[in-house]
Motif scaffolding. Structure first.
Motif, PDB file in Angstrom:
ATOM      1  N   THR A 117       0.827  -1.205   0.000  1.00 47.12           N
ATOM      2  CA  THR A 117       0.000   0.000   0.000  1.00 47.12           C
ATOM      3  C   THR A 117       0.866   1.261   0.000  1.00 47.12           C
ATOM      4  OG1 THR A 117      -0.112  -0.072   2.414  1.00 47.12           O
ATOM      5  CG2 THR A 117      -1.897  -1.145   1.202  1.00 47.12           C
ATOM      6  N   LEU A 119       3.689   3.924  -1.130  1.00 44.81           N
ATOM      7  CA  LEU A 119       4.251   4.391  -2.389  1.00 44.81           C
ATOM      8  C   LEU A 119       5.757   4.552  -2.238  1.00 44.81           C
ATOM      9  CD1 LEU A 119       3.804   5.521  -5.277  1.00 44.81           C
ATOM     10  CD2 LEU A 119       3.539   7.786  -4.225  1.00 44.81           C
ATOM     11  N   ARG A 120       6.531   3.799  -3.037  1.00 41.48           N
ATOM     12  CA  ARG A 120       7.994   3.863  -3.029  1.00 41.48           C
ATOM     13  C   ARG A 120       8.555   3.719  -1.606  1.00 41.48           C
ATOM     14  NH1 ARG A 120       6.808   7.963  -6.829  1.00 41.48           N
ATOM     15  NH2 ARG A 120       7.351   9.610  -5.359  1.00 41.48           N
TER      16      ARG A 120
END
Length: 347
Positions: A117, A119-120
């Motif tokens: 879930t 991001l990066r």
């Protein structure tokens, strides 16, 4: 083929009604207690899943070391560590220390990791991919350095100004034999073949990011055969190990039926990150019925080790009862015999 069995815990915690793991401390301490109970039942392995930025187990080495110190026989391991988040040399030190504490019982599963879930997320840890480098590339590059480090390769140089010599240095401590107990979590036949090429064992994923239309167990068995063929082709001097995981919920009491009576299902198929993927089913029902189904499971038959996922939020006593049902009624049908029971220490 004589098999080993283990449990696999995701270590969920939530401060909600009915959860027995309301905090991270609950999840960690109960994982140690479940490993002790599993050892007493003759189970062969205690494995944990690693997820970052989630209310789940995230830092495996302190936990594995604690389990190793509190037990004397059961194997300790991961399924899997996402290598994108790791410093390979620091991880090599931690892995060797955990292996030494446990007396050589570490079975370490590593991989590129699963969809997240966050991001990066690895970039938040300070690991920014190089230009054109994919997540898979980063994980594999780090894995190869980690393997070299635990194998005793020189990964740094002495400082001639301080030592008067120029030479190579390996990480310390070293734990002999650990290199042969590293596993790669593979979601395709191609990644399984890559694992064979670098000489690590195979953890076949419960999510295969390819789908040929055959049932999950057959697709997984094809992956296992592909891995073993590639292993033979590379001429490694030992036999590889293969593990698979299964979600198994034996129903022996009314409370089990309340929790899991509607959980049995077929394989799940869908698009994951744009790729058609297949996810294994849940086995829920009477123990004898599950035993018959698993005895026909082609991948279970092909594997050396079967890991059973546990609903850890239901607490140690409940999960120990699930494992007891598995050891008595299910695992013998797939070729498992119990290890010598070990009395719990300090309980």
């Amino acid at each position: 083929m004589k098999k080993k069995i283990g449990f696999l815990s995701f270590g969920h915690w939530r401060n909600v009604n009915a959860s027995q793991t309301r905090s991270a401390a609950d999840a960690l301490l109960q994982t140690i207690e479940l490993a002790e109970a599993a050892e007493e039942l003759g189970v062969d392995g205690a494995f944990v899943r690693v997820h970052h930025f989630e209310r789940q187990l995230a830092s495996p080495f302190p936990l594995l070391s604690a389990i190793g110190a509190r037990t004397s026989r059961i194997e300790i391991g991961t399924g899997v560590i996402d290598m994108r988040y790791e410093n390979p040399l620091y991880m090599a030190e931690e892995a060797a220390a955990a292996d030494l504490i446990s007396g050589g019982r570490l079975q370490l599963g590593v991989s590129r990791g699963s969809p997240e879930t966050v991001l990066r997320g690895a970039e938040a840890f300070g690991y920014v991919p190089a230009e054109g480098e994919t997540a898979a590339d980063a994980a594999r590059t780090k894995t190869e350095l980690f393997l070299a480090a635990i194998d005793g390769a020189a990964v740094a140089r002495t400082d001639p100004a301080r030592t008067g010599i120029s030479g190579g240095l390996a990480i310390q401590p070293q734990s002999p034999g650990l290199r042969d107990r590293i596993w790669w979590g593979a979601g395709t036949r191609a990644t399984a073949q890559w694992a064979a090429g670098i000489g690590v064992n195979l953890q076949s994923s419960t999510l295969l990011s390819e789908d040929t239309g055959v049932p999950f167990d057959q697709l997984q068995a094809e992956q296992i055969e592909s891995f073993r063929k590639a292993w033979r082709d590379h001429g490694h001097d030992r036999e590889p190990l293969v593990s698979v995981s299964r979600s198994v919920l034996p129903i022996t009491e009314d409370i089990d039926r309340l929790y899991f009576g509607d959980s049995a299902q077929e394989d799940q198929i869908g698009l994951l990150e744009g790729v058609r993927s297949r996810f294994g089913r849940t086995y829920a029902g009477e123990p004898d019925q599950i035993a018959e189904e698993l005895a026909r499971d082609e991948a279970v038959r092909a594997a050396d080790t079967v890991l059973f996922t546990v609903p850890n939020q239901l607490g140690v006593a409940y999960n120990a009862r699930i494992l007891e049902a598995i050891t008595k009624h299910i695992a013998p049908a797939i070729g498992w015999t119990p290890a010598a029971a070990v009395p719990l220490r300090g309980r």
